[in-house]
Design a protein around this motif. Structure first.
Motif, PDB file in Angstrom:
ATOM      1  N   TRP A  10       0.833  -1.203   0.000  1.00 48.24           N
ATOM      2  CA  TRP A  10       0.000   0.000   0.000  1.00 48.24           C
ATOM      3  C   TRP A  10       0.869   1.256   0.000  1.00 48.24           C
ATOM      4  O   TRP A  10       0.576   2.232  -0.713  1.00 48.24           O
ATOM      5  CB  TRP A  10      -0.929   0.016   1.207  1.00 48.24           C
ATOM      6  N   PHE A  13       2.529   1.743  -3.432  1.00 50.51           N
ATOM      7  CA  PHE A  13       1.529   2.175  -4.406  1.00 50.51           C
ATOM      8  C   PHE A  13       1.165   3.644  -4.201  1.00 50.51           C
ATOM      9  O   PHE A  13       1.106   4.421  -5.157  1.00 50.51           O
ATOM     10  CB  PHE A  13       0.281   1.294  -4.290  1.00 50.51           C
ATOM     11  N   SER A  52       1.689   0.537 -16.175  1.00 50.84           N
ATOM     12  CA  SER A  52       0.669  -0.352 -15.603  1.00 50.84           C
ATOM     13  C   SER A  52       1.098  -1.809 -15.699  1.00 50.84           C
ATOM     14  O   SER A  52       0.916  -2.588 -14.756  1.00 50.84           O
ATOM     15  CB  SER A  52      -0.666  -0.146 -16.335  1.00 50.84           C
ATOM     16  N   PHE A  55       3.807  -2.515 -13.210  1.00 52.54           N
ATOM     17  CA  PHE A  55       3.234  -2.696 -11.876  1.00 52.54           C
ATOM     18  C   PHE A  55       2.630  -4.094 -11.732  1.00 52.54           C
ATOM     19  O   PHE A  55       2.799  -4.745 -10.697  1.00 52.54           O
ATOM     20  CB  PHE A  55       2.161  -1.638 -11.617  1.00 52.54           C
ATOM     21  N   THR A 243      -5.999  -0.502  -7.296  1.00 54.81           N
ATOM     22  CA  THR A 243      -4.843  -0.274  -8.171  1.00 54.81           C
ATOM     23  C   THR A 243      -5.213  -0.358  -9.648  1.00 54.81           C
ATOM     24  O   THR A 243      -4.749   0.451 -10.447  1.00 54.81           O
ATOM     25  CB  THR A 243      -3.707  -1.273  -7.864  1.00 54.81           C
ATOM     26  N   SER A 244      -6.056  -1.319 -10.026  1.00 51.67           N
ATOM     27  CA  SER A 244      -6.451  -1.424 -11.434  1.00 51.67           C
ATOM     28  C   SER A 244      -7.255  -0.202 -11.864  1.00 51.67           C
ATOM     29  O   SER A 244      -7.102   0.299 -12.990  1.00 51.67           O
ATOM     30  CB  SER A 244      -7.249  -2.709 -11.677  1.00 51.67           C
TER      31      SER A 244
END
Length: 339
Positions: A10, A13, A52, A55, A243-244
């Motif tokens: 977390w 991110f 993306s 990640f 996140t997505s």
């Protein structure tokens, strides 16, 4: 509710999103108001998509994708697939966002050099809204399993409604949100640079730019209500859901400028999105009867969107030669349509 999101994940991110936004703001302030070229938009779109996928690769590696432990590899593969499916769905729904933004910019004749700032504010609003709604949604699902059926029915209804409305020109003149804004603000007929308020004949007024930002905020809310249930049909892991969503939104501004001149080429895309929403709604309604594999959901979504995009290129839109939007012929240097 189980989640792969450890405090470290977390934190990393959150730090990445903060840095990305700061870089975006710094670049925007350094460049100033300017018309974004297709080349610039394409480069940034590739960068955001690439980030993306990096990640996603990091999630796979961090969870043990290269481990000799079969259980760890299985979790890494499953979560990576969930992220990819959620990202694709949210990215596809974001395209619909883009076409609505284009309609608003066209209707109010927003100069191209001002659109970048409006989109940045809209993206920030979308990020805050998505985060709040995802947390609430995750809590509701954890407390009340039956809420999944409500989400499923809502998506089913939304998909049918989207199919029915596809190809129809929206009537912004009679839009309730615009009527409400008109009743609350005195609105200037013209822009005053990037200002939100101006003085016209000694009277302080809101500029059309403020009206556009308020409407984009309302659009953010509407699309968040549609997209959040959709991702919960793929996974209930708050870390993957958030996140997505965030990665799909971060590249929204670049994708807008890339697709702004291509909206008529993909005139059938709304039908594909409607089919995807109906499928996801049905998946959610059947969750306690049969769990449709995430891999199948990914394949179905990708194939449906690809087919509708190909058909859009092969089948000309109705009334080809005209615009899909009622005021598309307006030029950026013309006076704004009075809100």
């Amino acid at each position: 509710m189980q989640s792969i999101g450890s405090p470290l994940m977390w934190s990393l991110f959150a730090a990445f999103v903060l840095v990305a936004l700061l870089v975006d703001f710094f670049a925007m302030s350094k460049q100033g108001a300017h018309r974004v070229s297709t080349r610039e938009a394409a480069i940034w779109s590739v960068v955001w998509v690439g980030v993306s996928f990096v990640f996603m690769g990091w999630i796979w590696w961090h969870l043990g994708g290269t481990s000799t432990d079969e259980a760890a590899r299985a979790v890494a593969n499953a979560k990576s697939l969930e992220f990819l499916t959620g990202y694709l769905i949210e990215k596809a729904l974001a395209v619909d966002n883009i076409f609505v933004f284009l309609m608003l910019f066209t209707y109010f004749a927003v100069p191209a050099e001002f659109q970048k700032r409006v989109l940045m504010i809209g993206i920030l609003g979308a990020l805050v809204l998505r985060a709040a709604m995802i947390l609430v949604g995750a809590w509701l699902i954890a407390q009340f399993h039956w809420i999944l059926y409500v989400f499923g029915a809502f998506l089913l209804f939304t998909g049918i409604k989207m199919w029915w409305a596809a190809g129809q020109e929206p009537d912004l003149d009679n839009n309730p949100a615009l009527k409400w804004i008109r009743s609350r603000f005195k609105i200037s007929p013209n822009y005053d640079g990037e200002k939100f308020f101006t003085v016209n004949n000694g009277v302080k007024m809101a500029t059309p730019l403020l009206v556009v930002i308020l409407l984009i905020g309302i659009v953010d809310i509407v699309f968040a209500v549609d997209s959040i249930p959709a991702i919960f049909a793929i996974t209930t892991d708050p870390f993957i859901v958030l996140t997505s969503n965030v990665f799909a939104i971060l590249g929204l501004r670049a994708m807008y400028f890339l697709l702004a001149n291509m909206h008529e080429r993909f005139h059938l895309l709304s039908y594909g999105l409607a089919i995807v929403l109906v499928f996801i709604g049905a998946k959610m309604l059947l969750i306690d009867v049969y769990k449709i594999p995430v891999a199948f959901s990914l394949g179905f979504t990708a194939v449906t969107l690809a087919v509708t995009m190909v058909l859009s290129l092969r089948i000309p839109p109705k009334g080809a030669g005209g615009s899909a939007f009622p005021f598309a012929s307006k030029k950026p240097d013309q006076p704004a349509r009075h809100p």
